[in-house]
Design a protein around this motif. Structure first.
Motif, PDB file in Angstrom:
ATOM      1  N   THR A 107       0.849  -1.186   0.000  1.00  0.00           N
ATOM      2  CA  THR A 107       0.000   0.000   0.000  1.00  0.00           C
ATOM      3  C   THR A 107       0.883   1.234   0.000  1.00  0.00           C
ATOM      4  OG1 THR A 107      -0.082   0.003   2.417  1.00  0.00           O
ATOM      5  CG2 THR A 107      -1.875  -1.135   1.261  1.00  0.00           C
ATOM      6  N   MET A 108       0.426   2.257  -0.665  1.00  0.00           N
ATOM      7  CA  MET A 108       1.201   3.496  -0.754  1.00  0.00           C
ATOM      8  C   MET A 108       0.806   4.432   0.391  1.00  0.00           C
ATOM      9  SD  MET A 108       3.195   2.657  -3.063  1.00  0.00           S
ATOM     10  CE  MET A 108       4.136   4.132  -2.988  1.00  0.00           C
ATOM     11  N   ILE A 109       1.170   4.025   1.580  1.00  0.00           N
ATOM     12  CA  ILE A 109       0.940   4.813   2.786  1.00  0.00           C
ATOM     13  C   ILE A 109       2.298   5.281   3.260  1.00  0.00           C
ATOM     14  CG2 ILE A 109       0.157   4.764   5.183  1.00  0.00           C
ATOM     15  CD1 ILE A 109      -1.728   2.484   4.371  1.00  0.00           C
ATOM     16  N   TYR A 110       2.435   6.578   3.488  1.00  0.00           N
ATOM     17  CA  TYR A 110       3.697   7.135   3.954  1.00  0.00           C
ATOM     18  C   TYR A 110       3.682   7.164   5.472  1.00  0.00           C
ATOM     19  CZ  TYR A 110       7.579  10.389   4.514  1.00  0.00           C
ATOM     20  OH  TYR A 110       8.769  10.976   4.856  1.00  0.00           O
ATOM     21  N   GLY A 111       4.667   6.532   6.104  1.00  0.00           N
ATOM     22  CA  GLY A 111       4.713   6.435   7.557  1.00  0.00           C
ATOM     23  C   GLY A 111       5.628   7.433   8.218  1.00  0.00           C
ATOM     24  N   GLY A 112       6.329   8.253   7.448  1.00  0.00           N
ATOM     25  CA  GLY A 112       7.225   9.247   8.018  1.00  0.00           C
ATOM     26  C   GLY A 112       8.638   9.085   7.490  1.00  0.00           C
ATOM     27  N   PRO A 113       9.499  10.052   7.775  1.00  0.00           N
ATOM     28  CA  PRO A 113      10.850  10.044   7.228  1.00  0.00           C
ATOM     29  C   PRO A 113      11.844   9.182   8.006  1.00  0.00           C
ATOM     30  CG  PRO A 113      10.548  11.990   8.549  1.00  0.00           C
ATOM     31  CD  PRO A 113       9.212  11.271   8.531  1.00  0.00           C
ATOM     32  N   GLN A 114      11.409   8.581   9.087  1.00  0.00           N
ATOM     33  CA  GLN A 114      12.335   7.830   9.933  1.00  0.00           C
ATOM     34  C   GLN A 114      13.015   6.713   9.149  1.00  0.00           C
ATOM     35  OE1 GLN A 114       9.088   8.304  10.703  1.00  0.00           O
ATOM     36  NE2 GLN A 114       9.315   9.907  12.215  1.00  0.00           N
ATOM     37  N   ARG A 115      14.286   6.525   9.480  1.00  0.00           N
ATOM     38  CA  ARG A 115      15.079   5.433   8.912  1.00  0.00           C
ATOM     39  C   ARG A 115      15.863   4.810  10.056  1.00  0.00           C
ATOM     40  NH1 ARG A 115      16.939   5.957   3.176  1.00  0.00           N
ATOM     41  NH2 ARG A 115      18.693   4.829   4.019  1.00  0.00           N
ATOM     42  N   ALA A 116      16.253   3.577   9.865  1.00  0.00           N
ATOM     43  CA  ALA A 116      17.075   2.903  10.873  1.00  0.00           C
ATOM     44  C   ALA A 116      18.074   2.001  10.161  1.00  0.00           C
ATOM     45  CB  ALA A 116      16.203   2.090  11.824  1.00  0.00           C
ATOM     46  N   ARG A 117      19.233   1.875  10.770  1.00  0.00           N
ATOM     47  CA  ARG A 117      20.283   0.977  10.279  1.00  0.00           C
ATOM     48  C   ARG A 117      20.663   0.068  11.434  1.00  0.00           C
ATOM     49  NH1 ARG A 117      24.616   4.382   8.026  1.00  0.00           N
ATOM     50  NH2 ARG A 117      23.270   4.417   6.227  1.00  0.00           N
ATOM     51  N   VAL A 118      20.697  -1.231  11.157  1.00  0.00           N
ATOM     52  CA  VAL A 118      21.031  -2.224  12.169  1.00  0.00           C
ATOM     53  C   VAL A 118      22.202  -3.049  11.641  1.00  0.00           C
ATOM     54  CG1 VAL A 118      20.185  -4.196  13.512  1.00  0.00           C
ATOM     55  CG2 VAL A 118      18.614  -2.337  12.918  1.00  0.00           C
ATOM     56  N   VAL A 119      23.297  -3.087  12.407  1.00  0.00           N
ATOM     57  CA  VAL A 119      24.472  -3.879  12.040  1.00  0.00           C
ATOM     58  C   VAL A 119      24.912  -4.698  13.247  1.00  0.00           C
ATOM     59  CG1 VAL A 119      25.273  -2.278  10.261  1.00  0.00           C
ATOM     60  CG2 VAL A 119      26.085  -2.025  12.587  1.00  0.00           C
ATOM     61  N   GLY A 120      25.570  -5.809  13.001  1.00  0.00           N
ATOM     62  CA  GLY A 120      26.085  -6.636  14.093  1.00  0.00           C
ATOM     63  C   GLY A 120      26.025  -8.108  13.751  1.00  0.00           C
ATOM     64  N   HIS A 121      25.723  -8.921  14.754  1.00  0.00           N
ATOM     65  CA  HIS A 121      25.611 -10.375  14.596  1.00  0.00           C
ATOM     66  C   HIS A 121      24.364 -10.847  15.326  1.00  0.00           C
ATOM     67  CE1 HIS A 121      29.857 -10.179  13.452  1.00  0.00           C
ATOM     68  NE2 HIS A 121      29.621 -11.318  12.852  1.00  0.00           N
ATOM     69  N   TRP A 122      23.647 -11.758  14.694  1.00  0.00           N
ATOM     70  CA  TRP A 122      22.485 -12.369  15.327  1.00  0.00           C
ATOM     71  C   TRP A 122      22.455 -13.838  14.942  1.00  0.00           C
ATOM     72  CZ3 TRP A 122      19.643 -10.760  19.165  1.00  0.00           C
ATOM     73  CH2 TRP A 122      18.544 -11.523  19.532  1.00  0.00           C
ATOM     74  N   ALA A 123      22.307 -14.703  15.921  1.00  0.00           N
ATOM     75  CA  ALA A 123      22.251 -16.149  15.719  1.00  0.00           C
ATOM     76  C   ALA A 123      23.456 -16.632  14.919  1.00  0.00           C
ATOM     77  CB  ALA A 123      20.937 -16.554  15.044  1.00  0.00           C
TER      78      ALA A 123
END
Length: 160
Positions: A107-123
């Motif tokens: 759907t073309m719904i804009y949720g805001g300009p927020q961005r996130a970057r996640v780096v590291g190790h998991w499992a």
């Protein structure tokens, strides 16, 4: 933590050990592949959230948290909740941080300009993931990691 790693290693090696025992009816089998080891011995993520959608440092109000799990800790304000949320999405052979697949109808719904970057190790695997809130699929993906990324401040158009 150490007991968890030992138990996981023993569980992974047990089938390989059984397969390595020759039998009269079966040919020898190859050992099962092991996931790469996490040298730090912890599931850890560095999470950077930008409120204005930019990571270039120009008037960006970004926040960086460090999250350690098993045991829980770091600078993340909801470490325990974030670790549990990610644990609940972790399945062998699947990347819980995978992006929205190409060709997905959203759907073309804009949720805001927020961005996130996640780096590291998991499992035991490296993580390099980017999140945004540019359409319904991306908003839903963000919400699956709401304890890790946080909920955007109300006031932006389209934010619930």
């Amino acid at each position: 933590m150490l007991l968890r790693r030992i138990a996981l290693a023993a569980a992974a090696l047990a089938p390989a050990a059984l397969l390595a025992v020759p039998s009269a009816t079966a040919a020898p089998a190859a050992a099962l592949p092991m996931p790469p080891a996490n040298p730090e011995g912890l599931d850890h993520l560095t999470v950077t959230v930008s409120d204005n959608g930019r990571f270039d440092g120009s008037e960006a109000t970004s926040t960086t948290f460090y999250l350690y799990c098993h045991p829980d800790g770091g600078t993340h304000p909801r470490a325990r909740e974030a670790c549990r949320q990610i644990d609940g999405q972790t399945t062998w052979g699947k990347d819980p941080f995978a992006p929205v697949p190409d060709g997905t109808v959203c759907t073309m719904i804009y949720g805001g300009p927020q961005r996130a970057r996640v780096v590291g190790h998991w499992a035991g695997r490296p993580v390099l993931a980017e999140f945004k809130r540019t359409n319904g699929c991306e908003i839903e993906r963000w919400e699956r990691f709401s304890r890790l990324l946080g909920t955007p401040v109300k006031g932006w158009p389209g934010i619930r």
